[in-house]
Design an enzyme around this catalytic site. Structure first.
Site, PDB file in Angstrom:
ATOM      1  N   HIS A  59      44.819  40.763  35.516  1.00 31.99           N
ATOM      2  CA  HIS A  59      44.821  39.305  35.383  1.00 31.99           C
ATOM      3  C   HIS A  59      46.070  38.853  34.602  1.00 31.99           C
ATOM      4  O   HIS A  59      46.801  37.966  35.047  1.00 31.99           O
ATOM      5  CB  HIS A  59      43.525  38.892  34.655  1.00 31.99           C
ATOM      6  CG  HIS A  59      43.462  37.456  34.234  1.00 31.99           C
ATOM      7  ND1 HIS A  59      42.560  36.569  34.772  1.00 31.99           N
ATOM      8  CD2 HIS A  59      44.162  36.754  33.305  1.00 31.99           C
ATOM      9  CE1 HIS A  59      42.724  35.380  34.204  1.00 31.99           C
ATOM     10  NE2 HIS A  59      43.687  35.468  33.302  1.00 31.99           N
ATOM     11  N   GLU A  60      46.298  39.504  33.459  1.00 32.06           N
ATOM     12  CA  GLU A  60      47.462  39.137  32.626  1.00 32.06           C
ATOM     13  C   GLU A  60      48.774  39.425  33.353  1.00 32.06           C
ATOM     14  O   GLU A  60      49.735  38.664  33.248  1.00 32.06           O
ATOM     15  CB  GLU A  60      47.428  39.875  31.283  1.00 32.06           C
ATOM     16  CG  GLU A  60      46.225  39.552  30.400  1.00 32.06           C
ATOM     17  CD  GLU A  60      46.042  38.065  30.143  1.00 32.06           C
ATOM     18  OE1 GLU A  60      47.037  37.323  30.136  1.00 32.06           O
ATOM     19  OE2 GLU A  60      44.881  37.634  29.975  1.00 32.06           O
TER      20      GLU A  60
HETATM   21 ZN   LIG Z   1      44.621  33.973  32.244  1.00 30.92          ZN
END
Ligand SMILES: [Zn+2]
Length: 361
Positions: A59-60
């Site tokens: 996600h990051e």
């Molecule tokens: Zn985020």
């Protein structure tokens, strides 16, 4: 990075895991064992958390790599027990770019969820969360992962800072209003939602109270940051420029700087070498140099030489950003190759304070 372990680099971005992560792992293991699950079940629980955090990392990376496309570097990604943080130097200012960067994180979780959905459907069963004993079978492992990724996407899209959804909302508003106004509206909306969470939490689930408080504080911090930026953008470096400074020679001993430090208000000094400017020293360099090299070592040995190319005509917001990027609180300013003065963050703060006082009266 203090208190953290480097896991290596992914396309130039160093990934760290904070030591408190060990507490989370120990807690997961302990809670499984205390429920009477065997070692095997307990280890499956730990593996689940590790895989979950791999999804958080992806996600990051979604944010970081999308930012990279717009020329924004991410210093590192830190994994904490409460989630991940991509340490981006800034958010893109163009609304459409901020929108894509903010959406990229939740989009990654959505893609993972979709893939898992097809894998599960291929396997033929969409099993229940856990079987009767609270055990996780191999298929419920994937099903749980599927649910958690949907949860991650939805939670992060709550339209409130510091969640991604807050940035999505700000970016959408910034297409119509200026950025400071858009931030203010987005922050207010977030705080309104946060209060809702707290109330809802009080009558149902205590976790919602925590989420509410977290969101409330995050929204405030973001609007302060943006307010500062918008104040600074009204000024030039020349408005905060200090023309009084002390120039020491690179051959001078450290104790010369110590004398100046003790005898006056100045905490930073310019260092000259052969009629040119070599760099500067701040109180931090002086103290460190004193303890590591002794008082008679030359100042040239401890001078910082990495300073941005600031000019008096430059916007103060831009200068502030360049200094923050290098992690310095002081910098010389040049005009046509000649030293025009110095700028420090304390003076920048004073500009903000003066601005507040003037606009209030
Ligand atoms: Zn985020």
């Amino acid at each position: 990075m203090k208190w953290s372990l480097s896991l290596g680099r992914i396309s130039g971005i160093e990934v760290f895991v904070h030591w408190t992560f060990l507490i989370l792992i120990a807690w997961i293991l302990f809670s499984h064992l205390s429920m009477g699950h065997g070692w095997e079940q307990s280890l499956v629980g730990v593996v689940f958390i590790l895989v979950l955090f791999a999804c958080v990392l992806l996600h990051e990376l979604g944010h970081a790599l999308t930012g990279k496309r717009y020329g924004i570097t991410t210093k590192n990604i830190m994994l904490l027990p409460i989630g991940g943080v991509a340490n981006m130097e800034k958010m893109p200012e163009k609304p459409i770019q901020e929108l894509w960067v903010a959406l990229a994180g939740p989009a990654v979780n959505l893609v993972i969820a979709i893939v898992l959905f097809f894998v599960l459907r291929q396997a033929g069963d969409m099993p229940s969360l856990l079987d009767v004993d609270g055990h996780m079978s191999s298929s419920s492992f994937l099903y749980n992962l599927f649910l958690v990724n949907i949860l991650l996407a939805v939670f992060n899209l709550i339209p409130a800072f510091p969640m991604d959804g807050g940035r999505v909302l700000r970016a959408l508003l910034a297409m119509k209003f200026d950025r400071a106004k858009a931030t203010e509206i987005a922050a207010r909306t977030g705080q309104f939602l946060a209060i809702g969470f707290v109330f809802l939490g009080l009558i149902s689930n205590v976790w919602l109270v925590f989420i509410g408080l977290f969101v409330f504080l995050g929204a405030g911090a973001e609007s302060n940051y943006e307010a500062t930026r918008s104040v600074l953008s009204k000024y030039k470096v020349s408005d905060a420029l200090m023309k009084k400074y002390t120039l020491l020679s690179a051959d001078d001993p450290i104790e010369r700087a110590v004398e100046h430090l003790l005898n006056g208000q100045e905490k930073e000094f310019l260092i000259a070498l052969n009629n040119g400017l070599m760099g500067f020293v701040t109180r931090d360099e002086i103290i460190r140099g004193l303890s590591e090299l002794g008082k008679s070592a030359p100042l040239g040995n401890i001078a910082r030489q990495d300073f941005p190319a600031l000019s008096p005509e430059m916007g103060l917001d831009k200068a502030h950003e360049m200094m923050a990027k290098l992690g310095i609180s002081f910098s010389p300013v040049f005009m046509e190759g000649e030293l025009a003065g110095v700028l420090d963050t304390e003076n920048i703060s004073e500009v903000i304070m003066v601005n507040k006082a003037v606009t209030r009266s």
